[in-house]
Each structure stands twice: as structure tokens, then as C-alpha cells.
Design an enzyme around this catalytic site. Structure first.
Site, short mmCIF file in Angstrom:
data_model
loop_
_atom_site.label_atom_id
_atom_site.label_comp_id
_atom_site.label_asym_id
_atom_site.label_seq_id
_atom_site.Cartn_x
_atom_site.Cartn_y
_atom_site.Cartn_z
N CYS A 149 4.04 -37.12 -40.94
CA CYS A 149 5.08 -37.45 -39.89
C CYS A 149 4.16 -38.31 -38.91
O CYS A 149 3.27 -38.70 -39.11
CB CYS A 149 5.50 -35.96 -39.13
SG CYS A 149 4.35 -35.28 -38.34
N LYS B 255 9.68 -21.83 -30.04
CA LYS B 255 10.19 -22.55 -31.18
C LYS B 255 9.27 -21.92 -32.44
O LYS B 255 9.67 -21.76 -33.31
CB LYS B 255 10.23 -23.81 -30.88
CG LYS B 255 10.32 -24.77 -32.14
CD LYS B 255 10.44 -26.30 -31.79
CE LYS B 255 9.09 -26.89 -31.90
NZ LYS B 255 8.42 -27.17 -32.95
N ASN B 256 7.83 -22.03 -32.01
CA ASN B 256 6.85 -21.96 -33.07
C ASN B 256 6.62 -20.79 -33.50
O ASN B 256 5.76 -20.27 -34.47
CB ASN B 256 5.57 -22.70 -32.71
CG ASN B 256 5.82 -24.30 -32.69
OD1 ASN B 256 7.07 -24.75 -33.29
ND2 ASN B 256 4.82 -25.08 -32.40
N ARG C 56 -0.40 -34.69 -42.21
CA ARG C 56 0.02 -33.09 -42.49
C ARG C 56 0.29 -32.49 -43.74
O ARG C 56 1.09 -32.10 -44.38
CB ARG C 56 1.46 -32.97 -41.83
CG ARG C 56 1.67 -33.77 -40.63
CD ARG C 56 1.11 -32.89 -39.36
NE ARG C 56 1.56 -31.52 -38.94
CZ ARG C 56 2.82 -31.38 -38.23
NH1 ARG C 56 3.36 -32.32 -37.60
NH2 ARG C 56 3.18 -30.01 -38.12
N ARG D 251 14.57 -31.48 -30.10
CA ARG D 251 14.20 -30.48 -31.27
C ARG D 251 13.32 -29.19 -30.70
O ARG D 251 13.11 -28.05 -31.36
CB ARG D 251 13.15 -31.38 -32.02
CG ARG D 251 13.63 -32.22 -32.80
CD ARG D 251 12.90 -32.76 -34.02
NE ARG D 251 12.16 -31.64 -34.76
CZ ARG D 251 11.18 -32.13 -35.92
NH1 ARG D 251 11.25 -33.17 -36.15
NH2 ARG D 251 10.74 -31.10 -36.43
N ASP E 150 -0.24 -29.15 -28.63
CA ASP E 150 0.83 -29.61 -28.25
C ASP E 150 1.25 -29.83 -26.63
O ASP E 150 2.47 -30.16 -26.24
CB ASP E 150 1.71 -28.38 -28.74
CG ASP E 150 1.99 -28.24 -30.21
OD1 ASP E 150 2.41 -27.31 -30.81
OD2 ASP E 150 1.59 -29.23 -30.81
C1 EPZ Z 1 1.97 -25.73 -36.12
O1 EPZ Z 1 2.18 -27.02 -37.04
C2 EPZ Z 1 3.11 -26.04 -35.20
N1 EPZ Z 1 4.60 -26.19 -35.74
C3 EPZ Z 1 2.46 -27.45 -34.51
O2 EPZ Z 1 3.35 -27.71 -33.33
C4 EPZ Z 1 1.08 -27.55 -33.77
O3 EPZ Z 1 0.80 -28.60 -33.39
C5 EPZ Z 1 0.27 -27.00 -35.09
O4 EPZ Z 1 0.50 -25.82 -35.47
C6 EPZ Z 1 -1.43 -26.83 -34.54
O5 EPZ Z 1 -1.18 -25.74 -33.49
C7 EPZ Z 1 4.87 -24.86 -35.97
O6 EPZ Z 1 4.42 -23.99 -35.78
C8 EPZ Z 1 6.23 -25.08 -36.54
P1 EPZ Z 1 -1.71 -26.70 -38.77
P2 EPZ Z 1 1.00 -26.74 -38.47
O7 EPZ Z 1 -1.61 -26.22 -40.49
O8 EPZ Z 1 1.15 -25.46 -39.01
C9 EPZ Z 1 -4.44 -29.67 -41.03
C10 EPZ Z 1 5.15 -29.18 -32.16
O9 EPZ Z 1 5.19 -29.89 -31.64
N2 EPZ Z 1 -3.90 -28.96 -42.35
O10 EPZ Z 1 -2.19 -25.77 -37.77
O11 EPZ Z 1 1.68 -27.84 -39.51
C11 EPZ Z 1 -3.37 -30.50 -40.44
O12 EPZ Z 1 -3.32 -31.71 -40.97
C12 EPZ Z 1 4.44 -28.78 -33.46
O13 EPZ Z 1 5.72 -28.07 -31.95
C13 EPZ Z 1 -4.50 -29.41 -43.64
O14 EPZ Z 1 -5.43 -30.14 -43.79
O15 EPZ Z 1 -0.29 -27.18 -38.25
C14 EPZ Z 1 -3.87 -30.77 -39.09
O16 EPZ Z 1 -4.70 -31.56 -38.98
C15 EPZ Z 1 3.76 -30.20 -33.94
N3 EPZ Z 1 -3.97 -28.52 -44.74
C16 EPZ Z 1 -4.65 -29.22 -38.87
O17 EPZ Z 1 -4.80 -28.83 -40.20
C17 EPZ Z 1 -2.81 -27.78 -44.64
O18 EPZ Z 1 -2.70 -27.33 -45.58
C18 EPZ Z 1 -3.75 -28.28 -38.08
O19 EPZ Z 1 -2.43 -28.06 -38.75
C19 EPZ Z 1 -2.31 -27.43 -43.47
C20 EPZ Z 1 -2.99 -28.27 -42.37
#
Ligand code: EPZ
Length: 425
Positions: free
Chosen positions: A122, A22-23, A127, A404, A312
Site C-alpha cells: 500500500c 477502528k483497529n 506490508r 476509512r 499512526d
Molecule cells: C496495524 O497494521 C494497524 N492496522 C496500522 O494502522 C498500524 O499502523 C500498524 O498496526 C502499526 O501500529 C490495523 O490494526 C488494522 P504491523 P499491521 O503488522 O498489523 C512489518 C491505520 O492507519 N511486518 O504491526 O499491518 C510491517 O511491514 C493503519 O489505522 C512484516 O514485516 O502492522 C511494518 O513495517 C495503518 N511482516 C511492521 O512490521 C509481517 O508479517 C509493523 O506492521 C507483518 C508486519
């Protein structure tokens, strides 16, 4: 609303086909915006999030050729193409799927301007998307927030830049890699995410004519090109689905072949499962998981960016530790609120105490079935896994969360002997 009923206590034996990730699929779909030519994706998982992203791309003007439902399971092919007609991603779509933010970089790079609703928080955390926006500003974009929307503009093409991310972000790495592919000049992403989904996207962009090197490491080099073409790309298997069914086998006991799973994508997860006393190894182009007789042992984990233990799979591993012999410390370092499964597991008899970002899990011999519900995709599936080991019946509510990210979860588990069924709500 559909529910899932599980009557626990039965071991799992047989094989489970692992679907496309999915990701990986979601950013790959967004990459279709980078060219007017057709992008064909194969090994597509049929999930609610994929349908949401398809609807978003269609409202941007792309032709989205989703196969008919009766042929989808065999075909698993998604064709996307055509010119962008609309540069706005509306709130009513973005609020339902945060990955919608991944259209920002491609649309800005192609059209010189993009309006994307702020995704909002969320259940698992606030996020923010500041790392996405700062990276685009470093490439010459001007970004403002107006009425809950991100408004990004660039005079002419984006410019290549050296961008150091203060935190590792999967989505920001993907957005910036896609934007940089069409920028004027060279971009370096430092402290980039290293997930297999990043590499899958980079391979697809390179097949479209992109010039990306270093993906899979923390330093990615991108030489911008004038235009990208179409291609056909096979999506990698879903490592989170793989890990989820590995834990299902561990918690229920049994011997299962995860068809198509790639152990090299599991990182520290496979090590943690071995430490818990579960056999997990590559075999016949997939992954064999076995746990017969002995109880699993408590094993401490801390979630980290890839190749560390994936956030995850944290909820699923906690369900396993709830049945282990001994205790386990589980520390969540990626998201600030990803323990919502704890009170639901406790209702099934789990002994878990949370202190800030850590949870101490003291294993119990028997969980007991109960009606439970969860608030996010991975928390939901952790309750299904607990139900496989619990005595009596567990009813998991709000199954739309599950749909989802997991295709036919009840069918895949039932095929290996689980007593599980979906109750139409
Ligand atoms: C991706 O989300 C995945 N989703 C998430 O999977 C996964 O948990 C996450 O990466 C971490 O591996 C998809 O790929 C669609 P991040 P993403 O940006 O990209 C902070 C699932 O269950 N952050 O790596 O949104 C954020 O708050 C989902 O399939 C900032 O501070 O995750 C978090 O604490 C859930 N500023 C950390 O970084 C930003 O601009 C990691 O987030 C972006 C992120």
C-alpha cells in the site's frame, strides 16, 4: 469525489466525542468467525473499513446485522453470527482493505483450510505478511502461495506452539492469538505486540470462552479450547482518533474535552505533546487538551511499537511541528514510506527536509492554505489539521481516505468552532 474545505485561524473550544477504535473493531469482527454463535459488538465506529470487513464476513457466510443508517449513530451495535460457508477471501475485497488478512487465522482454525488473497503493498509500505504465515506454520499449518493467494491447510486441529516473532507485528499477533484460541495445546507468543487493541481482542476472546493471559505484555500465553461461544463486547475508544483531535486543538489553539478518551492508551504520545508545551490531562472520564496564547515548541519523536509513539500519529504530529517555535526531528521506524504528507505540507509553506527515515521540521509562524491531497488515511488528516492553522483556504482532495478511519471529521471540528465543510464532489 468529496473534498473538504478549511478556512484556518480559528481556535477550537468545546467537546468532541471519541468513537470506538477502528483497529480494535476490525480484528474483533474477524473473531466472529471463531464461533457459530452470535458475537455482538457495541460502540462500533461507522467507517468505510467497517463496512468493508462486514462485506467480507458476509461473503464468508456469516449473518451480518448492520443497523439501518438512520439508527446507526445511536445504536452503534453490530451483530455477527452463523457458520462459515466459504473459506476464500477474494482479491477484490482484500486489495481494498489489508486488515482482511485477519480472517486467515480464524478460518484456518475453524475449517482446516483457508484461501486468502495476498493483500499486496500500500502507499505506506510493502506490508508483508510473512510473520502471520510463519506463525501458522509453527502451529502445524502448511502454507503455499498460489496465484496471488495464500493457501493454508492443516490436517486436523492446529497445534499449540512457542512462537518467537523477529519483529513486533500487531496483525500477526492478532491472527495468531485467534488461531491459537482453538488450537490443540498451549501457545506462547514471544515478542508479541502490546497495543490496547490486542488486549481488547484478548478480553473478547476470553469472554467467548478463550483462555488467554499476558495480553498487553510482550509474552502472551494461550490455552487452546475445543470451541468458543458468542458474547457481547464493548469496543475500546479510538486512541488514534483521540490523538488526532488532541493535535487539532494544539495546532489551532483552544480548549477541548475529548469525551471518552483514555489517556492511559496514549503512551508516549501524551508525553510528546506535553514536551511541545500543550496541556493534556485526564478529566471527567475523558481527556482535556489546552493550548492558549503561547506557540508550541519543537519536540523530537521516534515512532515505535506501543507504548512508544504511534506511527499512526506521526503525520499529524508533523503538521503540528510545522507550526512550532524551533525545530523537531521526526523518525519513522515502523513503515518504510510514511512521509507522503511532507510534499503536501511543504505546499502549505512547511519547512521539512527528509533524510531516509528521519525528517527535520523547522517550524514557521504561518502556514498558507492550498489545494492538497494525500495517499493514505493519516496523511490525509494531517492536511486537515494543517488547514486549521493555515491562513486562507485549504482544500483537501480524495476525502475517501479520511472516511476509512474518521467518522464525520468535519462535523466534529465544526462543532468546536472550526470553519470547515465537506464539498460534495
Ligand atoms: C496495524 O497494521 C494497524 N492496522 C496500522 O494502522 C498500524 O499502523 C500498524 O498496526 C502499526 O501500529 C490495523 O490494526 C488494522 P504491523 P499491521 O503488522 O498489523 C512489518 C491505520 O492507519 N511486518 O504491526 O499491518 C510491517 O511491514 C493503519 O489505522 C512484516 O514485516 O502492522 C511494518 O513495517 C495503518 N511482516 C511492521 O512490521 C509481517 O508479517 C509493523 O506492521 C507483518 C508486519
Amino acid at each position: 469525489m468529496d473534498r473538504i474545505a478549511i478556512r484556518g485561524g480559528r481556535p477550537l473550544c468545546g467537546s468532541i466525542p471519541i468513537g470506538g477504535a477502528k483497529n480494535a473493531a476490525l480484528p474483533l469482527m474477524a473473531a466472529a468467525l471463531l464461533s457459530d454463535e452470535q458475537l455482538t459488538l457495541t460502540n462500533v465506529p461507522w467507517l468505510a473499513d467497517i463496512a468493508s470487513m462486514a462485506a467480507l464476513l458476509a461473503q464468508h457466510g456469516l449473518a451480518v446485522d448492520l443497523p439501518a443508517p438512520e439508527t446507526a449513530a445511536q445504536a452503534r451495535v453490530l451483530r455477527l453470527g452463523g457458520a462459515i460457508q466459504n473459506t476464500t477471501a477474494p482479491y477484490d475485497i482484500v486489495r481494498k482493505m489489508r486488515a482482511s488478512i485477519l480472517v486467515l487465522g480464524p478460518i484456518l482454525a475453524r475449517c482446516g483450510e483457508a484461501r486468502v488473497s495476498l493483500p499486496g503493498g500500500c502507499a505506506i509500505g510493502t506490508r508483508p505478511v510473512d510473520l502471520h504465515l510463519k506463525g501458522l506454520e509453527a502451529m502445524g499449518a502448511s502454507v503455499s502461495i498460489e496465484g496471488g493467494y495464500i493457501h493454508a491447510r492443516s490436517e486436523g486441529r492446529l497445534r499449540g506452539a512457542s512462537i518467537v516473532s523477529p519483529a513486533v507485528s500487531v496483525g500477526a499477533t492478532e491472527n495468531l492469538m485467534m488461531a491459537a484460541s482453538l488450537a490443540d495445546g498451549h501457545t506462547t507468543l514471544i515478542n508479541a505486540a502490546r497495543e490496547p487493541e490486542i488486549s481488547d481482542l484478548a478480553e473478547c476472546l476470553n469472554a467467548m470462552g478463550g483462555r488467554i493471559r499476558g495480553h498487553g505484555s510482550e509474552r502472551i500465553e494461550i490455552e487452546g479450547v475445543q470451541r468458543l461461544s458468542g458474547t457481547t463486547h464493548h469496543i475500546i475508544p479510538d486512541r488514534i482518533e483521540t490523538g488526532t483531535y488532541a493535535i487539532a486543538t494544539a495546532i489551532a489553539g483552544g480548549d477541548v474535552m475529548l469525551e471518552g478518551g483514555r489517556i492511559e492508551h496514549l503512551g508516549a504520545f501524551a508525553t510528546a505533546l506535553s514536551r511541545a508545551g500543550v496541556d493534556i490531562f485526564a478529566e471527567n472520564g475523558g481527556i482535556r487538551v489546552r493550548r492558549n496564547g503561547h506557540r508550541v515548541r519543537g519536540a523530537d519523536i521516534m515512532t515505535e511499537p506501543y507504548p512508544g509513539f504511534p506511527t499512526d500519529l506521526q503525520a499529524q504530529f508533523m503538521a503540528l511541528m510545522a507550526t512550532a517555535e524551533g525545530a523537531a526531528m521526526i523518525t519513522e521506524t515502523i513503515f518504510e514510506n510514511r512521509f507522503m504528507h511532507v510534499p503536501e505540507l511543504a505546499r502549505m509553506g512547511a519547512d521539512i527536509v527528509v533524510h531516509n527515515a528521519s525528517a527535520i521540521v523547522r517550524g514557521v509562524k504561518n502556514l498558507s492554505g492550498a489545494p492538497v491531497m494525500a495517499t493514505d488515511l493519516r496523511a490525509s488528516v494531517s492536511l486537515v489539521l494543517a488547514g486549521l492553522a493555515a491562513g486562507g483556504e485549504t482544500i483537501v482532495n480524495r476525502v475517501y481516505h479520511l472516511d476509512r478511519g474518521y467518522e464525520r471529521v468535519e462535523a466534529k471540528l465544526a462543532a468546536c468552532g472550526a470553519d470547515i465543510e465537506r464539498l460534495a464532489g
